[in-house]
Design an enzyme around this catalytic site. Structure first.
Site: not given
Ligand code: NAD
Length: 502
Positions: A207, A259, A281, A315, A412
């Site tokens: 997704k 995420g 991640e 990230c 963050e």
């Molecule tokens: P987010 O955690 O809000 O969402 C990430 C994904 O999870 C989305 O697809 C979202 O729809 C889904 N999601 C939301 N709630 C969920 C749940 N309860 N169960 C399963 N899936 C769920 O993150 P974001 O705002 O989309 O992205 C930003 C974050 O991602 C930042 O914290 C960033 O540091 C992190 N990130 C980390 C890396 C890495 O490699 N470590 C890379 C990119 C982004």
């Protein structure tokens, strides 16, 4: 740094021509240079299950908007439990009957084909990504899309050499893998997740983020064109609740999540007690550490690249600058000069450095942090810049006078906001850099090789860049320490997370 010459202040004459006057902090007046490639958008996109686009059983759709214009781009299927079930059934069938039985060499041919098709449509994908996410076209054109293709090429190369992933051991696929990704690198995260999984013989249910589903469904078109067997990759769009269904599904032998740390924790709680393999991640609060012997101008470019070029929505963004006291004032002055030259605006313009923030909510969250920083006593600085009347934009922002206890130094923010902290000794720099619950990345700027090696050993971060920042290669594993997660993506180590040793 580009020479800064004002077109508006040609006052003196030299050799019969007006001599340009150097004015730091002023900009060339560039004509607009919008990228014109057609992103080939459809008004509506369905779910990609079992090799076909199918309407969601819920019958529901949601909109994705262009954050630079606030206009609707297209609508996307909102998948519910029945759709997620159908995707897992298709993936399990494909894994057992087709994909898991193919030789690595045959699987590799499909990955090569996907990589080449992505290269063929690179400009179209770059425009689509920029319109959906808001990041500048020069980022999507020069980094996101080529790097996504590079991941498919790299893992295509591995597919027939899997006996070298764990020398002395045999490897086998895990089965079906459930994956959920964020909005900051929509296409690249798809490639990071899908390429190693399918190279190893797994099948996938994935997704994209709710805000940025466009390049995921466009990638599904490429899977169709590549003739990828039905069910090998299933692309499910929807909100966080759909992500929850994917992560918790009993068919998933492994889940891979990228995420925020908060959502990562919710997912880990939801699968506790099962035997699912997991990679996480998560978030970061990277320190970029500049010593007094560093090449300062080069370091300024690295800091700007590390936090401002993707609107800080990375990230591993270098969101904390730790600068050695003897050069702190000079360095911050240089940084401010450079920030005055950044162009904030239309992300489709090839001259734009800082594009749009992905959503209204994300912009509000960043602005909330600005208010917190000011309230906590840090000093906010922004270059003068005109923001477009529509869209979610904000200027690059510095905070000076920041201490370790400030929330802007600990949490963050995920926006173009840099918290600047000073230090006096190497040990103090290490202590301050490590004083965070995160541990994804760090940067060190110094002329001394021995200091680089010491810092790399002492910093608790999955990647430490030296005299550069935000450099990636598919062969190099990436991942975090502490609350930045566990598991690695990329390289041999990334493949190890998608196999079982037999
Ligand atoms: P987010 O955690 O809000 O969402 C990430 C994904 O999870 C989305 O697809 C979202 O729809 C889904 N999601 C939301 N709630 C969920 C749940 N309860 N169960 C399963 N899936 C769920 O993150 P974001 O705002 O989309 O992205 C930003 C974050 O991602 C930042 O914290 C960033 O540091 C992190 N990130 C980390 C890396 C890495 O490699 N470590 C890379 C990119 C982004």
């Amino acid at each position: 740094m580009a020479t800064l010459v004002s077109k508006r202040k040609k006052t003196t004459r030299r050799h019969g021509r007006p001599a340009p006057q150097l004015i730091f902090g002023d900009l060339w007046e560039y004509d607009p240079a919008p990228e014109t490639a057609d992103p080939k958008l459809k008004p509506r996109y369905d779910l990609f299950i079992n090799g076909r686009f199918v309407t969601p059983k819920s019958g529901k759709y949601f909109d994705s908007i262009n954050p630079a214009t606030e206009q609707k781009l297209a609508e996307f299927a909102l998948a519910g439990a029945a759709d997620v079930d159908a995707a897992y059934r298709a993936a399990r069938r494909a894994q057992r009957n087709v994909w898991g039985k193919l030789s690595g060499r045959e699987r590799g041919k499909y990955l090569f084909r996907i990589a080449r098709l992505l290269q063929d449509r690179a400009r179209e994908f770059a425009v689509a990504e920029t319109m959906d996410n808001g990041k500048p076209i020069k980022e999507t054109r020069d980094f996101d899309v080529p790097m996504a293709a590079a991941h498919f090429f790299y893992h295509a190369g591995w597919a027939d050499k899997l006996e070298y992933v764990a020398p002395g051991r045999k490897v086998a696929p895990l089965g079906v893998v459930g994956q959920v990704i964020p909005w900051n690198f929509p296409l690249l995260m798809l490639a990071w997740k899908i390429a190693p999984a399918i190279a190893m013989g797994n099948c996938v249910v994935i997704k994209p983020a709710t805000n940025t589903p466009l390049t995921a469904v466009k990638l599904a078109e490429i899977f169709e064109d590549a003739g990828l067997p039905p069910g090998v990759v299933n692309i499910i769009t929807g909100p966080g609740s759909t992500g929850g269904l994917i992560m918790a599904h009993p068919t998933a032998a492994k889940i891979a999540f990228t995420g925020s740390t908060d959502v990562g924790k919710i997912i880990m709680r939801s699968v506790a007690g099962t035997d699912k393999k997991m990679t996480m991640e998560l978030g970061g609060k990277a320190a970029n550490i500049v010593f007094d012997d560093a090449p300062l101008d080069q370091a300024v470019e690295g800091i700007v690249n590390g936090i401002f070029f993707n609107q800080g929505q990375v990230c591993c963004a270098g969101s904390r600058l730790l600068v050695h006291e003897p050069v702190a004032a000079r360095f911050v002055a240089k940084l401010k000069t450079r920030l005055r030259t950044l162009r904030v605006g239309n992300p489709l313009d090839k001259n734009t450095d800082v594009g749009a923030i992905v959503s209204r909510d994300q912009l509000a969250s960043i602005q909330h942090y600005l208010a917190i920083g000011v309230k906590e006593g840090a000093e906010l600085w922004q270059p003068p810049c005109r923001l477009p009347a529509k869209g979610f934009f904000m200027p690059p922002t510095l905070f000076t006078g920041v201490t370790q206890s400030h929330r802007i130094a600990r949490e963050e923010i995920f926006g173009p906001v840099l918290a600047i902290i000073t230090f006096r000794t190497v040990d103090e720099a290490i202590e301050k850099a490590n004083n965070t619950p995160y541990g994804l990345s760090a940067g060190v700027w110094t002329d001394k090789g021995s200091r680089i090696l010491k810092m790399a050993a002492e910093l608790k971060a999955g990647v430490v860049w030296a005299n550069t920042f935000n450099k990636f290669d598919p062969a190099s594993p990436f991942g975090g320490y502490k609350e930045s997660g566990f598991g690695r993506e990329g390289g041999r180590q990334g493949l190890l997370d998608y196999c079982q040793l037999v």
